[in-house]
Design an enzyme around this catalytic site. Structure first.
Site, PDB file in Angstrom:
ATOM      1  N   ASP A  50       0.848  -1.192   0.000  1.00 14.70           N
ATOM      2  CA  ASP A  50       0.000   0.000   0.000  1.00 14.70           C
ATOM      3  C   ASP A  50       0.892   1.253   0.000  1.00 14.70           C
ATOM      4  O   ASP A  50       1.929   1.299   0.652  1.00 14.70           O
ATOM      5  CB  ASP A  50      -0.908  -0.013   1.242  1.00 14.70           C
ATOM      6  CG  ASP A  50      -2.061   0.956   1.121  1.00 14.70           C
ATOM      7  OD1 ASP A  50      -3.214   0.498   1.005  1.00 14.70           O
ATOM      8  OD2 ASP A  50      -1.813   2.189   1.139  1.00 14.70           O
ATOM      9  N   GLN A  63     -14.358   2.427   1.658  1.00 12.71           N
ATOM     10  CA  GLN A  63     -13.681   2.063   0.406  1.00 12.71           C
ATOM     11  C   GLN A  63     -13.381   3.324  -0.398  1.00 12.71           C
ATOM     12  O   GLN A  63     -14.282   4.128  -0.651  1.00 12.71           O
ATOM     13  CB  GLN A  63     -14.563   1.111  -0.410  1.00 12.71           C
ATOM     14  CG  GLN A  63     -13.884   0.616  -1.685  1.00 12.71           C
ATOM     15  CD  GLN A  63     -14.740  -0.400  -2.440  1.00 12.71           C
ATOM     16  OE1 GLN A  63     -15.895  -0.646  -2.084  1.00 12.71           O
ATOM     17  NE2 GLN A  63     -14.173  -0.977  -3.473  1.00 12.71           N
ATOM     18  N   SER A  64     -12.131   3.498  -0.784  1.00 12.03           N
ATOM     19  CA  SER A  64     -11.759   4.683  -1.568  1.00 12.03           C
ATOM     20  C   SER A  64     -11.341   4.320  -2.991  1.00 12.03           C
ATOM     21  O   SER A  64     -11.352   5.189  -3.864  1.00 12.03           O
ATOM     22  CB  SER A  64     -10.634   5.454  -0.871  1.00 12.03           C
ATOM     23  OG  SER A  64      -9.464   4.664  -0.775  1.00 12.03           O
ATOM     24  N   HIS A 106     -10.298  -5.189  -3.323  1.00 12.62           N
ATOM     25  CA  HIS A 106      -8.961  -5.473  -2.797  1.00 12.62           C
ATOM     26  C   HIS A 106      -9.078  -5.915  -1.354  1.00 12.62           C
ATOM     27  O   HIS A 106      -9.964  -5.471  -0.620  1.00 12.62           O
ATOM     28  CB  HIS A 106      -8.037  -4.260  -2.927  1.00 12.62           C
ATOM     29  CG  HIS A 106      -8.624  -2.994  -2.382  1.00 12.62           C
ATOM     30  ND1 HIS A 106      -9.559  -2.248  -3.084  1.00 12.62           N
ATOM     31  CD2 HIS A 106      -8.437  -2.349  -1.213  1.00 12.62           C
ATOM     32  CE1 HIS A 106      -9.899  -1.194  -2.362  1.00 12.62           C
ATOM     33  NE2 HIS A 106      -9.238  -1.232  -1.211  1.00 12.62           N
ATOM     34  N   HIS A 157      -7.012  -5.811   2.129  1.00 14.93           N
ATOM     35  CA  HIS A 157      -5.848  -5.289   2.867  1.00 14.93           C
ATOM     36  C   HIS A 157      -5.290  -6.412   3.733  1.00 14.93           C
ATOM     37  O   HIS A 157      -6.049  -7.098   4.438  1.00 14.93           O
ATOM     38  CB  HIS A 157      -6.261  -4.159   3.818  1.00 14.93           C
ATOM     39  CG  HIS A 157      -6.766  -2.918   3.139  1.00 14.93           C
ATOM     40  ND1 HIS A 157      -5.982  -1.798   2.970  1.00 14.93           N
ATOM     41  CD2 HIS A 157      -7.974  -2.608   2.611  1.00 14.93           C
ATOM     42  CE1 HIS A 157      -6.696  -0.846   2.375  1.00 14.93           C
ATOM     43  NE2 HIS A 157      -7.909  -1.313   2.149  1.00 14.93           N
TER      44      HIS A 157
HETATM   45  P1  5GP Z   1      -9.638   1.418   0.460  1.00 16.48           P
HETATM   46  O1  5GP Z   1      -9.694   2.741   1.167  1.00 16.48           O
HETATM   47  O2  5GP Z   1     -10.354   1.502  -0.882  1.00 16.48           O
HETATM   48  O3  5GP Z   1     -10.036   0.247   1.277  1.00 16.48           O
HETATM   49  O4  5GP Z   1      -8.099   1.160   0.156  1.00 16.48           O
HETATM   50  C1  5GP Z   1      -7.425   1.724  -0.912  1.00 16.48           C
HETATM   51  C2  5GP Z   1      -5.965   1.680  -0.567  1.00 16.48           C
HETATM   52  O5  5GP Z   1      -5.233   1.852  -1.740  1.00 16.48           O
HETATM   53  C3  5GP Z   1      -5.532   2.762   0.417  1.00 16.48           C
HETATM   54  O6  5GP Z   1      -4.973   2.164   1.571  1.00 16.48           O
HETATM   55  C4  5GP Z   1      -4.504   3.568  -0.385  1.00 16.48           C
HETATM   56  O7  5GP Z   1      -3.422   3.977   0.409  1.00 16.48           O
HETATM   57  C5  5GP Z   1      -4.092   2.606  -1.463  1.00 16.48           C
HETATM   58  N1  5GP Z   1      -3.711   3.220  -2.728  1.00 16.48           N
HETATM   59  C6  5GP Z   1      -4.396   4.170  -3.407  1.00 16.48           C
HETATM   60  N2  5GP Z   1      -3.775   4.453  -4.562  1.00 16.48           N
HETATM   61  C7  5GP Z   1      -2.674   3.650  -4.608  1.00 16.48           C
HETATM   62  C8  5GP Z   1      -1.628   3.481  -5.571  1.00 16.48           C
HETATM   63  O8  5GP Z   1      -1.582   4.121  -6.612  1.00 16.48           O
HETATM   64  N3  5GP Z   1      -0.657   2.567  -5.273  1.00 16.48           N
HETATM   65  C9  5GP Z   1      -0.685   1.828  -4.121  1.00 16.48           C
HETATM   66  N4  5GP Z   1       0.324   0.950  -3.936  1.00 16.48           N
HETATM   67  N5  5GP Z   1      -1.651   1.964  -3.201  1.00 16.48           N
HETATM   68  C10 5GP Z   1      -2.631   2.859  -3.439  1.00 16.48           C
END
Ligand code: 5GP
Ligand code: ZN
Length: 111
Positions: free
Chosen positions: A30, A91-92, A97, A99
């Site tokens: 991440d 979720q962003s 995915h 984690h």
């Molecule tokens: P969510 O908030 O959707 O559960 O998790 C998305 C995750 O993707 C976040 O922890 C964020 O730091 C990670 N993330 C977002 N853009 C990128 C990227 O371009 N590369 C990587 N390696 N991680 C990313």
């Protein structure tokens, strides 16, 4: 999907710090780690979130990959898998995915 960041990482178009890859899935660190080990396990095929996942074999495969990655990174004794789903779920990135968090003692419940 052309404008999806994780599709672009999965295809290799955008570089990532990869820890595992096979035909169906990729795992990479991440960008903003929340623990000493923070890896994202991502199916190569695009699903918006877990509610769209209709492939039982892939579902099982993703969990096996998570276990493989935990072993590879030395956290198999203790780690956490999280699947944020939808706005209220935090979720962003709208590409499914998992984690994988580890390398420190994690608190419960999460905030
Ligand atoms: P969510 O908030 O959707 O559960 O998790 C998305 C995750 O993707 C976040 O922890 C964020 O730091 C990670 N993330 C977002 N853009 C990128 C990227 O371009 N590369 C990587 N390696 N991680 C990313
Ligand atoms: Zn995608």
């Amino acid at each position: 999907m052309d404008n999806c960041i994780f599709c672009r990482i999965a295809s290799g178009e955008i570089p990532s710090k990869k820890v595992y890859e096979d035909d169906l899935a990729i795992a990479f660190y991440d960008l903003e780690p929340q623990a000493p080990v923070h890896v994202l396990i991502v199916p190569k095929k695009h699903y918006d979130n877990i509610t769209m996942l209709d492939d039982d074999a892939l579902t099982a495969h993703l969990f096996k990959v998570a276990s493989t990655v935990a072993e590879k990174l030395g956290v198999k004794h203790g780690f956490r898998l999280v699947i944020n789903t939808g706005k209220d779920g935090g979720q962003s990135v709208n590409h499914l995915h998992i984690h994988l968090l580890g390398g420190r003692e994690l608190q419960w419940p999460p905030g």
